[in-house]
Design a protein around this motif. Structure first.
Motif, PDB file in Angstrom:
ATOM      1  N   ASP A  22      -5.798  -0.893   8.012  1.00 39.63           N
ATOM      2  CA  ASP A  22      -4.927  -0.287   7.015  1.00 39.63           C
ATOM      3  C   ASP A  22      -3.788   0.389   7.775  1.00 39.63           C
ATOM      4  N   ALA A  56      -0.242   2.511   7.537  1.00 40.09           N
ATOM      5  CA  ALA A  56       0.657   3.327   6.723  1.00 40.09           C
ATOM      6  C   ALA A  56       1.995   3.466   7.437  1.00 40.09           C
ATOM      7  N   ARG A  74       8.052   2.663   3.534  1.00 45.18           N
ATOM      8  CA  ARG A  74       8.209   1.394   2.823  1.00 45.18           C
ATOM      9  C   ARG A  74       9.314   0.518   3.410  1.00 45.18           C
ATOM     10  N   HIS A 133       8.219  -1.949   6.195  1.00 46.25           N
ATOM     11  CA  HIS A 133       7.153  -2.939   6.020  1.00 46.25           C
ATOM     12  C   HIS A 133       7.568  -4.337   6.472  1.00 46.25           C
ATOM     13  N   GLU A 193      -3.678  -4.468   5.743  1.00 51.69           N
ATOM     14  CA  GLU A 193      -3.099  -3.996   4.495  1.00 51.69           C
ATOM     15  C   GLU A 193      -2.065  -2.906   4.777  1.00 51.69           C
ATOM     16  N   LEU A 194      -0.871  -3.129   4.236  1.00 49.73           N
ATOM     17  CA  LEU A 194       0.207  -2.152   4.391  1.00 49.73           C
ATOM     18  C   LEU A 194       0.241  -1.211   3.197  1.00 49.73           C
ATOM     19  N   GLN A 195       0.524   0.041   3.458  1.00 52.91           N
ATOM     20  CA  GLN A 195       0.691   1.013   2.387  1.00 52.91           C
ATOM     21  C   GLN A 195       1.814   1.972   2.752  1.00 52.91           C
ATOM     22  N   ASP A 196       2.387   2.580   1.724  1.00 49.83           N
ATOM     23  CA  ASP A 196       3.434   3.570   1.979  1.00 49.83           C
ATOM     24  C   ASP A 196       2.822   4.783   2.659  1.00 49.83           C
ATOM     25  N   GLY A 197       3.487   5.265   3.679  1.00 53.05           N
ATOM     26  CA  GLY A 197       2.961   6.424   4.394  1.00 53.05           C
ATOM     27  C   GLY A 197       3.658   6.587   5.721  1.00 53.05           C
TER      28      GLY A 197
END
Length: 219
Positions: free
Chosen positions: A155, A157, A160, A163, A184-188
């Protein structure tokens, strides 16, 4: 026997005789207490949860003193009311995620690229930070099939806007063992101002990109 000694012997014998029933009563009280806990099922469960025990073994190691001690064997003490150790202690175990049969542990790290504004460099540093200070020699014994069957989940972070610039091939290359099940990419992460831009080091501006990577390990 001297009369005085005889009197003393009689007194001691009487005291011993008087103590026998008292000792017997204490033993009976302890036996009854062991069979009939002072706590109701709901009270015992609430109190046991307040200690933060993580397992049955931790609970059994603990010795609760006093008249209102938690039963050492709550399974027997509460009979049909008993549900499970995880319910009694308030524990929730997550055994798998995203194709994992079992999750063994999760490592986390952070990384920053202060010059060059490269999110891949920040993510690679975060991944290395997560794993570089660990030694897990038992993987071969814990994971069926050993290192060849170990799974990893990443994961990541990042801000955005970064990315699309992440090179997953470089990120995956950080891990010498295991099959990467997902990235998995997420905003952070974070985007800070470093206060200086050095064109000679590839800077386009004074942004410092921070990445956070969580590595899930299991099989």
């Amino acid at each position: 026997m001297h009369p005085r000694r005889a009197v003393v012997a009689l007194v001691l014998a009487g005291c011993a005789a008087a103590l026998v029933p008292a000792v017997g009563r204490r033993r009976r009280r302890r036996a009854l207490a062991a069979k009939r806990p002072a706590w109701t099922w709901e009270e015992a469960r609430e109190y046991a949860r307040s200690f933060g025990f993580a397992s049955e073994a931790e609970y059994k190691e603990y010795r609760c003193p006093g008249a209102y001690a938690l039963p050492s064997d709550p399974v027997a003490a509460y009979g049909e009311r008993w549900t499970s150790w995880s319910d009694f202690l308030g524990c929730v175990e997550v055994s798998g995620r995203g194709g994992f049969e079992r999750v063994l542990f999760v490592e986390m790290g952070w990384g920053c690229d202060q010059h060059g504004q490269d999110p891949t460099k920040a993510a690679v540093r975060a991944a290395r930070n997560a794993i570089e200070f660990n030694s897990i020699p038992s993987i071969g014994a814990v994971v069926p099939g050993g290192y060849d069957n170990m799974k990893l989940g990443l994961d990541v972070a990042l801000p955005r806007r970064c990315h699309g610039e992440l090179d997953q091939t470089q990120l995956r290359a950080v891990f010498p063992y295991g099959n990467i099940a997902f990235v998995e990419l997420q905003d952070g992460g974070a985007l800070f101002r470093s206060g200086i831009a050095l064109p000679a080091m590839g800077d386009r501006n004074d942004d410092a990109i921070v990445a956070i990577v969580s590595v899930t390990v299991g099989y």
